[in-house]
Design a protein around this motif. Structure first.
Motif, PDB file in Angstrom:
ATOM      1  N   LEU A 202       0.799  -1.236   0.000  1.00 23.71           N
ATOM      2  CA  LEU A 202       0.000   0.000   0.000  1.00 23.71           C
ATOM      3  C   LEU A 202       0.830   1.285   0.000  1.00 23.71           C
ATOM      4  CD1 LEU A 202      -3.004  -1.092   2.227  1.00 23.71           C
ATOM      5  CD2 LEU A 202      -3.039  -0.571  -0.217  1.00 23.71           C
ATOM      6  N   PRO A 203       2.004   1.320   0.660  1.00 24.34           N
ATOM      7  CA  PRO A 203       2.799   2.552   0.574  1.00 24.34           C
ATOM      8  C   PRO A 203       3.229   2.901  -0.857  1.00 24.34           C
ATOM      9  CG  PRO A 203       3.515   1.229   2.437  1.00 24.34           C
ATOM     10  CD  PRO A 203       2.561   0.384   1.658  1.00 24.34           C
ATOM     11  N   HIS A 204       3.172   1.914  -1.771  1.00 26.61           N
ATOM     12  CA  HIS A 204       3.575   2.156  -3.162  1.00 26.61           C
ATOM     13  C   HIS A 204       2.377   2.125  -4.114  1.00 26.61           C
ATOM     14  CE1 HIS A 204       7.660   1.958  -1.780  1.00 26.61           C
ATOM     15  NE2 HIS A 204       7.398   0.812  -1.197  1.00 26.61           N
ATOM     16  N   LEU A 205       1.167   2.201  -3.536  1.00 28.86           N
ATOM     17  CA  LEU A 205      -0.050   2.262  -4.349  1.00 28.86           C
ATOM     18  C   LEU A 205      -0.183   3.666  -4.927  1.00 28.86           C
ATOM     19  CD1 LEU A 205      -2.651   0.719  -5.223  1.00 28.86           C
ATOM     20  CD2 LEU A 205      -3.768   1.761  -3.230  1.00 28.86           C
ATOM     21  N   LYS A 206      -0.212   3.765  -6.260  1.00 35.64           N
ATOM     22  CA  LYS A 206      -0.214   5.075  -6.934  1.00 35.64           C
ATOM     23  C   LYS A 206      -1.510   5.362  -7.687  1.00 35.64           C
ATOM     24  CE  LYS A 206       4.069   5.756  -5.704  1.00 35.64           C
ATOM     25  NZ  LYS A 206       4.391   6.733  -4.655  1.00 35.64           N
ATOM     26  N   GLY A 230     -22.971  -4.554  -8.631  1.00 32.93           N
ATOM     27  CA  GLY A 230     -22.363  -5.885  -8.687  1.00 32.93           C
ATOM     28  C   GLY A 230     -22.286  -6.539  -7.323  1.00 32.93           C
ATOM     29  N   TYR A 231     -21.419  -7.543  -7.221  1.00 30.81           N
ATOM     30  CA  TYR A 231     -21.308  -8.342  -6.004  1.00 30.81           C
ATOM     31  C   TYR A 231     -20.503  -7.668  -4.894  1.00 30.81           C
ATOM     32  CZ  TYR A 231     -23.593 -12.518  -7.790  1.00 30.81           C
ATOM     33  OH  TYR A 231     -24.518 -13.414  -8.251  1.00 30.81           O
ATOM     34  N   ILE A 232     -19.753  -6.620  -5.215  1.00 28.72           N
ATOM     35  CA  ILE A 232     -18.973  -5.947  -4.165  1.00 28.72           C
ATOM     36  C   ILE A 232     -19.887  -5.048  -3.337  1.00 28.72           C
ATOM     37  CG2 ILE A 232     -17.082  -4.344  -3.678  1.00 28.72           C
ATOM     38  CD1 ILE A 232     -15.702  -5.398  -6.225  1.00 28.72           C
ATOM     39  N   GLY A 233     -20.664  -4.198  -4.000  1.00 26.06           N
ATOM     40  CA  GLY A 233     -21.654  -3.373  -3.304  1.00 26.06           C
ATOM     41  C   GLY A 233     -21.104  -2.072  -2.748  1.00 26.06           C
ATOM     42  N   ASN A 234     -22.007  -1.115  -2.577  1.00 26.19           N
ATOM     43  CA  ASN A 234     -21.620   0.234  -2.142  1.00 26.19           C
ATOM     44  C   ASN A 234     -20.977   0.272  -0.762  1.00 26.19           C
ATOM     45  OD1 ASN A 234     -22.451   1.411  -4.473  1.00 26.19           O
ATOM     46  ND2 ASN A 234     -24.377   2.231  -3.669  1.00 26.19           N
ATOM     47  N   GLU A 235     -21.473  -0.558   0.158  1.00 25.98           N
ATOM     48  CA  GLU A 235     -20.962  -0.511   1.530  1.00 25.98           C
ATOM     49  C   GLU A 235     -19.476  -0.886   1.580  1.00 25.98           C
ATOM     50  OE1 GLU A 235     -22.105  -2.598   5.719  1.00 25.98           O
ATOM     51  OE2 GLU A 235     -23.766  -2.265   4.312  1.00 25.98           O
ATOM     52  N   ASN A 236     -19.106  -1.912   0.823  1.00 23.42           N
ATOM     53  CA  ASN A 236     -17.711  -2.347   0.795  1.00 23.42           C
ATOM     54  C   ASN A 236     -16.822  -1.345   0.055  1.00 23.42           C
ATOM     55  OD1 ASN A 236     -18.300  -4.704   2.220  1.00 23.42           O
ATOM     56  ND2 ASN A 236     -18.866  -5.802   0.365  1.00 23.42           N
ATOM     57  N   VAL A 237     -17.357  -0.771  -1.022  1.00 22.66           N
ATOM     58  CA  VAL A 237     -16.625   0.273  -1.745  1.00 22.66           C
ATOM     59  C   VAL A 237     -16.379   1.459  -0.816  1.00 22.66           C
ATOM     60  CG1 VAL A 237     -16.840   2.007  -3.580  1.00 22.66           C
ATOM     61  CG2 VAL A 237     -17.384  -0.384  -4.059  1.00 22.66           C
ATOM     62  N   GLN A 238     -17.383   1.786  -0.051  1.00 25.33           N
ATOM     63  CA  GLN A 238     -17.284   2.917   0.882  1.00 25.33           C
ATOM     64  C   GLN A 238     -16.185   2.696   1.921  1.00 25.33           C
ATOM     65  OE1 GLN A 238     -21.024   3.706   2.789  1.00 25.33           O
ATOM     66  NE2 GLN A 238     -20.621   5.886   2.877  1.00 25.33           N
ATOM     67  N   GLN A 239     -16.084   1.469   2.419  1.00 18.69           N
ATOM     68  CA  GLN A 239     -15.045   1.153   3.405  1.00 18.69           C
ATOM     69  C   GLN A 239     -13.655   1.344   2.794  1.00 18.69           C
ATOM     70  OE1 GLN A 239     -14.323  -3.003   4.763  1.00 18.69           O
ATOM     71  NE2 GLN A 239     -14.950  -2.269   6.793  1.00 18.69           N
ATOM     72  N   LEU A 240     -13.492   0.912   1.543  1.00 18.20           N
ATOM     73  CA  LEU A 240     -12.208   1.080   0.856  1.00 18.20           C
ATOM     74  C   LEU A 240     -11.902   2.569   0.647  1.00 18.20           C
ATOM     75  CD1 LEU A 240     -10.974  -0.913  -2.221  1.00 18.20           C
ATOM     76  CD2 LEU A 240     -10.745   1.542  -2.143  1.00 18.20           C
ATOM     77  N   LEU A 241     -12.919   3.336   0.262  1.00 19.82           N
ATOM     78  CA  LEU A 241     -12.715   4.764  -0.018  1.00 19.82           C
ATOM     79  C   LEU A 241     -12.349   5.564   1.234  1.00 19.82           C
ATOM     80  CD1 LEU A 241     -15.629   5.401  -2.557  1.00 19.82           C
ATOM     81  CD2 LEU A 241     -13.173   5.373  -3.060  1.00 19.82           C
ATOM     82  N   ALA A 242     -12.574   4.963   2.412  1.00 18.92           N
ATOM     83  CA  ALA A 242     -12.202   5.639   3.663  1.00 18.92           C
ATOM     84  C   ALA A 242     -10.715   5.453   3.983  1.00 18.92           C
ATOM     85  CB  ALA A 242     -13.051   5.097   4.819  1.00 18.92           C
ATOM     86  N   LYS A 244      -6.751   5.728   4.064  1.00 16.58           N
ATOM     87  CA  LYS A 244      -5.811   6.846   3.876  1.00 16.58           C
ATOM     88  C   LYS A 244      -4.977   6.655   2.615  1.00 16.58           C
ATOM     89  CE  LYS A 244      -2.099   4.871   6.739  1.00 16.58           C
ATOM     90  NZ  LYS A 244      -1.267   5.047   7.941  1.00 16.58           N
ATOM     91  N   TYR A 245      -4.875   5.404   2.145  1.00 15.70           N
ATOM     92  CA  TYR A 245      -4.017   5.121   0.986  1.00 15.70           C
ATOM     93  C   TYR A 245      -4.639   5.543  -0.343  1.00 15.70           C
ATOM     94  CZ  TYR A 245      -0.990   2.642   4.172  1.00 15.70           C
ATOM     95  OH  TYR A 245      -0.140   2.343   5.213  1.00 15.70           O
TER      96      TYR A 245
END
Length: 278
Positions: A202-206, A230-242, A244-245
């Protein structure tokens, strides 16, 4: 945050930046050259520099995406062609002011997968010797469709570490691929993030390709769905978008356009998911 979509270069690189801006994007992805071909492209420096200037003026980040046939895992005989394509793409993305060039990890058809990894490292080494600029090679994780390389963060980190110039290599995470390959279950981002820190992925995620998945977890099928459908869903996307990376990197949709031919509404949806986090 820098949120946008893949846009066409039919109107040139400046046209791509303007198109992205017109639909409310603060990030965009484009093909520096023909996405279906192994042909290099002569650089229109004026157009590329105008794209870079427009992006700077409007606070936008961009990434280029390498042609689909570019495969860094090929054997010696085909490597020169791949290196030429890589360096050409890096030169164009640099001129356009982009962070780097997204490159699929690679498909190897031989019996020994270890040789596939060696080929990737040798290809990246040749490209980073030939190209001295600031644009990065951004290795993208794969879904596992037709190739079993590049499904895990461990592989990607190890390949980067074994390169002669690891500072010229970063990562682009595709969420659909991560879900399809079995890397990310959708609901377990916190645990995955902790592992990504320890592994030094993650420190090298660009860059982030933000896509939902048409098929269930672990399907090994690379079919992008629009966010929330799709199968991922908004709630899981939201967690990822929170995370810091992803706060300061381009977040790019690679999904179907809406009836107006753009990602305007989907970009607004992603922004709303971010705002709900705060």
């Amino acid at each position: 945050m820098y949120i946008g979509a893949h846009v066409s270069t039919r109107g040139g690189y400046l046209g791509a930046a303007k198109k992205a801006f017109s639909i409310g994007a603060t990030a965009f992805q484009y093909f520096p050259m023909n996405p279906r071909s192994l042909s290099t492209k002569s650089l229109n420096l004026g157009d590329a520099e105008a794209c870079a200037q427009f992006s700077r003026n409007h606070g936008m980040l961009s990434i280029g995406h390498a042609p689909y046939p570019l495969n860094p895992a090929v054997d010696d005989g085909e490597r020169n062609r791949m290196v030429q394509l890589l360096t050409n793409g890096l030169e164009i993305t640099e001129a356009c002011g982009s962070i780097g060039l997204v490159v699929h990890f690679g498909k190897y058809v031989g019996k020994d997968p270890l040789q596939g990894y060696k080929n990737i490292i040798q290809c990246l080494n040749s490209a980073t010797r030939a190209y001295q600029g600031p644009s990065l090679i951004l290795l993208e994780n794969q879904a596992g469709e037709g190739a079993q390389l590049g499904l895990t963060w461990e592989e990607m980190v190890q390949v980067r570490k074994l390169c002669e110039q690891p500072l010229k290599v970063g990562f682009c995470l595709d969420t659909c691929h991560a879900f399809a390959s079995g890397l990310w279950r959708g609901y377990d981002w916190k645990e995955l993030e902790a592992r990504g820190e320890i592994l030094e992925y993650l420190p090298h995620l660009k860059a982030l390709h933000l896509n939902d998945s048409v098929y269930p977890y672990g399907s090994r099928r690379d079919r992008h769905a629009n966010i929330g459908t799709g199968y991922i869903g908004n709630e899981n996307v939201q967690q990822l978008l929170a995370s810091k990376y992803v706060k300061h990197i381009p977040i790019v949709l690679e999904t179907r356009t809406a009836s107006d031919g753009t990602h305007r509404d989907e970009i607004a949806l992603v922004k709303s998911l971010v705002n709900t986090n705060h």
